[in-house]
Design an enzyme around this catalytic site. Sequence first.
Site, mmCIF file in Angstrom:
data_model
loop_
_atom_site.group_PDB
_atom_site.id
_atom_site.type_symbol
_atom_site.label_atom_id
_atom_site.label_comp_id
_atom_site.label_asym_id
_atom_site.label_seq_id
_atom_site.Cartn_x
_atom_site.Cartn_y
_atom_site.Cartn_z
ATOM 1 N N ASN A 1 32.464 51.708 30.961
ATOM 2 C CA ASN A 1 31.424 51.688 31.991
ATOM 3 C C ASN A 1 31.219 53.114 32.500
ATOM 4 O O ASN A 1 32.104 53.695 33.119
ATOM 5 C CB ASN A 1 31.883 50.758 33.124
ATOM 6 C CG ASN A 1 30.900 50.689 34.282
ATOM 7 O OD1 ASN A 1 29.970 51.492 34.384
ATOM 8 N ND2 ASN A 1 31.112 49.737 35.168
ATOM 9 N N CYS B 1 25.719 52.310 40.249
ATOM 10 C CA CYS B 1 25.463 52.032 38.826
ATOM 11 C C CYS B 1 24.021 51.621 38.548
ATOM 12 O O CYS B 1 23.615 51.531 37.397
ATOM 13 C CB CYS B 1 26.424 50.963 38.313
ATOM 14 S SG CYS B 1 28.145 51.425 38.484
ATOM 15 N N HIS C 1 22.889 47.541 32.251
ATOM 16 C CA HIS C 1 24.051 48.347 32.647
ATOM 17 C C HIS C 1 25.292 47.816 31.922
ATOM 18 O O HIS C 1 25.561 46.618 31.904
ATOM 19 C CB HIS C 1 24.241 48.269 34.162
ATOM 20 C CG HIS C 1 25.523 48.872 34.629
ATOM 21 N ND1 HIS C 1 25.981 50.080 34.154
ATOM 22 C CD2 HIS C 1 26.449 48.439 35.521
ATOM 23 C CE1 HIS C 1 27.140 50.367 34.734
ATOM 24 N NE2 HIS C 1 27.448 49.377 35.556
HETATM 25 O O1 UT7 Z 1 29.608 48.735 37.329
HETATM 26 C C1 UT7 Z 1 29.977 48.077 38.517
HETATM 27 C C2 UT7 Z 1 31.495 48.081 38.631
HETATM 28 N N1 UT7 Z 1 32.035 47.148 37.680
HETATM 29 C C3 UT7 Z 1 32.643 46.032 38.056
HETATM 30 O O2 UT7 Z 1 32.772 45.763 39.226
HETATM 31 C C4 UT7 Z 1 33.172 45.139 36.984
HETATM 32 C C5 UT7 Z 1 32.854 43.693 37.240
HETATM 33 N N2 UT7 Z 1 33.999 42.814 37.037
HETATM 34 C C6 UT7 Z 1 34.620 42.683 35.859
HETATM 35 O O3 UT7 Z 1 34.198 43.261 34.870
HETATM 36 C C7 UT7 Z 1 35.843 41.791 35.773
HETATM 37 O O4 UT7 Z 1 35.952 41.030 36.959
HETATM 38 C C8 UT7 Z 1 37.153 42.592 35.543
HETATM 39 C C9 UT7 Z 1 37.184 43.124 34.120
HETATM 40 C C10 UT7 Z 1 37.234 43.751 36.527
HETATM 41 C C11 UT7 Z 1 38.372 41.703 35.741
HETATM 42 O O5 UT7 Z 1 38.302 40.563 34.882
HETATM 43 P P1 UT7 Z 1 38.712 39.126 35.463
HETATM 44 O O6 UT7 Z 1 38.600 38.184 34.330
HETATM 45 O O7 UT7 Z 1 37.850 38.886 36.666
HETATM 46 O O8 UT7 Z 1 40.243 39.322 35.796
HETATM 47 P P2 UT7 Z 1 40.998 39.272 37.208
HETATM 48 O O9 UT7 Z 1 40.632 40.447 38.043
HETATM 49 O O10 UT7 Z 1 40.807 37.926 37.821
HETATM 50 O O11 UT7 Z 1 42.505 39.416 36.754
HETATM 51 C C12 UT7 Z 1 43.136 38.417 35.945
HETATM 52 C C13 UT7 Z 1 44.572 38.825 35.703
HETATM 53 C C14 UT7 Z 1 45.348 39.165 36.975
HETATM 54 O O12 UT7 Z 1 46.669 38.663 36.815
HETATM 55 P P3 UT7 Z 1 47.105 37.256 37.493
HETATM 56 O O13 UT7 Z 1 46.850 37.415 38.946
HETATM 57 O O14 UT7 Z 1 46.219 36.244 36.838
HETATM 58 O O15 UT7 Z 1 48.539 37.172 37.114
HETATM 59 C C15 UT7 Z 1 45.379 40.674 36.959
HETATM 60 O O16 UT7 Z 1 46.510 41.198 37.632
HETATM 61 O O17 UT7 Z 1 44.625 39.994 34.877
HETATM 62 C C16 UT7 Z 1 45.479 40.970 35.486
HETATM 63 N N3 UT7 Z 1 44.982 42.302 35.143
HETATM 64 C C17 UT7 Z 1 45.360 42.973 34.047
HETATM 65 N N4 UT7 Z 1 46.243 42.684 33.058
HETATM 66 C C18 UT7 Z 1 46.378 43.589 32.086
HETATM 67 C C19 UT7 Z 1 44.038 43.033 35.802
HETATM 68 N N5 UT7 Z 1 43.820 44.182 35.155
HETATM 69 C C20 UT7 Z 1 44.617 44.175 34.055
HETATM 70 C C21 UT7 Z 1 44.832 45.064 32.998
HETATM 71 N N6 UT7 Z 1 45.710 44.728 32.039
HETATM 72 N N7 UT7 Z 1 44.169 46.233 32.898
#
Ligand code: UT7
Length: 320
Positions: A277, A111, A247
């Site tokens: 993204n 990216c 980005h």
């Molecule tokens: O360009 C480079 C690549 N991009 C990235 O790597 C993105 C960088 N990271 C991020 O943008 C964020 O970390 C994410 C958007 C990917 C995730 O957000 P987060 O606030 O870090 O959420 P999380 O991964 O800690 O997940 C929180 C909860 C989990 O449930 P529990 O364990 O709290 O019960 C996930 O299972 O949200 C759940 N979850 C979802 N729920 C509904 C994860 N994806 C989804 C979804 N819909 N699509």
Amino acid sequence: MKILGTGSALPKHTVTNDMLSEIVDTNDEWITTRTGIKSRQIITTERFEELAALAAQRAIDAAGLVPEDIDFIICHNVCNAYVTPSLAALIQHILGIKGPNCPTMDLNSACAGFIYGLEICEAFLQTGRAKKILFVCAEEVTRMVDWTQRETCVLFGDGAAAMVLGKGDNYLASKLTSTPMPEVIYYRLPCEPTPFETGEGIDTHIAMQLKGREVFRMAVTSAQKDIKDVVAKAGLQLEDIDHYLLHQANMRIVDAIKQNFDLPQERFHHNIEYRGNTSSASIPMLLDEKIREGVVKRGDLMVFNGFGAGFVTGAAVMRY
Ligand code: UT7
């Protein structure tokens, strides 16, 4: 180096968060609050290389040139169905640029690819090996994710952006970094089996995996440092910069970065709400949008900043 013209192209199919909630266990509220994304464009019937070539043609038109004026094509692309020939060679073919004096090649810096690519273009222009470079960043990230994994498939969109670059003094400073951490984001395609490989220890196909929280933290920390470093390297102050184009990985990442700077917040542009993204295409697509809206004007100072799998980061200061 200076930008002579920009262009972009998007797939025609727009997918909203509600549409995604019919495919995986997700909802508009989660996607909006965690990422800021409301919709994105996803490749359906288009051919990826034709989308990239369309962005390229628009950039050539904006530069007031014709394809035959181009003497080098450099593409940044993480993944598409053609491993070889390069996307650059495919674009040369589609645009009808006759060889043999227009070399073509692809780069892959995830990216952060737009910033890495700019650096390569600057090097070729500086040495006089090229006079008019067509630089294309095109990505179909939605073909790299597992569409049963809600953690990744809701984040991405597809798109292509291009620019024609010529000799000039507008590329003021740059910074590139790479820290070996392949485990934070990766995607593995299967290679053809041979009678000799044993298969031991070889994972064939793994759709995109990402440690979202780790990437989030590293992105915010590195961006804040890279932006300050590159602006200082250019001999400028942060307030001298008219436009910050980061980005577009997550609206919360953009917000966290900009909150660290005591600057008018509207200088930090974003379009992730309706693009998702798009990996290396995100910054040049945003730039093309802001140029066409008349927001970015000739003479304005811009900072570009990106990060991605590797873990790689990059920042550049450029005058439009
Ligand atoms: O360009 C480079 C690549 N991009 C990235 O790597 C993105 C960088 N990271 C991020 O943008 C964020 O970390 C994410 C958007 C990917 C995730 O957000 P987060 O606030 O870090 O959420 P999380 O991964 O800690 O997940 C929180 C909860 C989990 O449930 P529990 O364990 O709290 O019960 C996930 O299972 O949200 C759940 N979850 C979802 N729920 C509904 C994860 N994806 C989804 C979804 N819909 N699509």
